[in-house]
Design a protein around this motif. Structure first.
Motif, PDB file in Angstrom:
ATOM      1  N   UNK A   7      55.185  -0.746 -34.485  1.00 30.25           N
ATOM      2  CA  UNK A   7      55.925   0.280 -33.761  1.00 30.25           C
ATOM      3  C   UNK A   7      55.865  -0.089 -32.289  1.00 30.25           C
ATOM      4  N   UNK A   8      57.010  -0.281 -31.684  1.00 27.56           N
ATOM      5  CA  UNK A   8      57.040  -0.695 -30.283  1.00 27.56           C
ATOM      6  C   UNK A   8      56.656   0.473 -29.376  1.00 27.56           C
ATOM      7  N   UNK A   9      56.264   0.139 -28.169  1.00 25.28           N
ATOM      8  CA  UNK A   9      55.946   1.170 -27.182  1.00 25.28           C
ATOM      9  C   UNK A   9      57.178   2.020 -26.886  1.00 25.28           C
ATOM     10  N   UNK A  10      58.350   1.408 -26.892  1.00 28.25           N
ATOM     11  CA  UNK A  10      59.583   2.145 -26.639  1.00 28.25           C
ATOM     12  C   UNK A  10      59.844   3.165 -27.748  1.00 28.25           C
ATOM     13  N   UNK A  11      59.613   2.774 -28.995  1.00 31.62           N
ATOM     14  CA  UNK A  11      59.802   3.699 -30.116  1.00 31.62           C
ATOM     15  C   UNK A  11      58.781   4.832 -30.046  1.00 31.62           C
ATOM     16  N   UNK A  12      57.542   4.501 -29.708  1.00 34.74           N
ATOM     17  CA  UNK A  12      56.500   5.509 -29.579  1.00 34.74           C
ATOM     18  C   UNK A  12      56.832   6.479 -28.450  1.00 34.74           C
ATOM     19  N   UNK A  13      57.323   5.950 -27.319  1.00 35.52           N
ATOM     20  CA  UNK A  13      57.702   6.804 -26.189  1.00 35.52           C
ATOM     21  C   UNK A  13      58.835   7.748 -26.582  1.00 35.52           C
ATOM     22  N   UNK A  14      59.810   7.256 -27.336  1.00 33.45           N
ATOM     23  CA  UNK A  14      60.921   8.111 -27.787  1.00 33.45           C
ATOM     24  C   UNK A  14      60.431   9.208 -28.713  1.00 33.45           C
ATOM     25  N   UNK A  15      59.553   8.858 -29.654  1.00 36.52           N
ATOM     26  CA  UNK A  15      58.997   9.841 -30.582  1.00 36.52           C
ATOM     27  C   UNK A  15      58.241  10.930 -29.815  1.00 36.52           C
ATOM     28  N   UNK A  16      57.421  10.525 -28.860  1.00 36.30           N
ATOM     29  CA  UNK A  16      56.641  11.477 -28.075  1.00 36.30           C
ATOM     30  C   UNK A  16      57.551  12.342 -27.199  1.00 36.30           C
ATOM     31  N   UNK A  17      58.547  11.720 -26.574  1.00 41.39           N
ATOM     32  CA  UNK A  17      59.466  12.468 -25.724  1.00 41.39           C
ATOM     33  C   UNK A  17      60.264  13.505 -26.495  1.00 41.39           C
TER      34      UNK A  17
END
Length: 110
Positions: A7-17
């Motif tokens: 899971x990329x940091x970008x995907x994780x950031x989107x999920x959290x956002x």
């Protein structure tokens, strides 16, 4: 079945956002880059811009920048964000965060 899931940091950031954006009392995300100021509140299309992913002791951390609704208890909203984000990242991404920090960058009337 062998292999791994990344899971990329970008995907994780989107999920959290997206998760933070759904919490009652959150008007939207704020740009993590303070040079942009609070002249714009980020909508759903830009939620990952309000999240900064880092690493601490080999685990991910999340700094979440939000704009709160006027009249809400900011500490309560922040607690709700942290609890929900920790649950969602563990349940949907299999990632336990080392820390989730909420930064209330502004307050806005809804």
């Amino acid at each position: 079945m062998s292999g791994s899931i990344q899971i990329t940091e970008a995907a994780l950031a989107s999920l959290i956002g997206l998760t933070a954006h759904e919490i009652p009392g959150v008007v939207g995300m704020a740009p993590a880059n303070l040079k942009e100021g609070l002249s714009r509140v980020l909508g759903r299309a830009n939620v990952s811009e309000g999240v900064v992913i880092g690493k601490e002791g080999g685990k991910f951390t999340a700094d979440i920048y939000v704009v709160a609704a006027y009249g809400v208890s900011i500490p309560t909203v922040a607690r709700n964000i942290v609890e929900r984000v920790e649950h969602v990242t563990k349940t949907y991404a299999g990632i336990e965060l080392a820390a989730a920090r909420v930064h209330a960058m502004g307050v806005q009337r809804v």
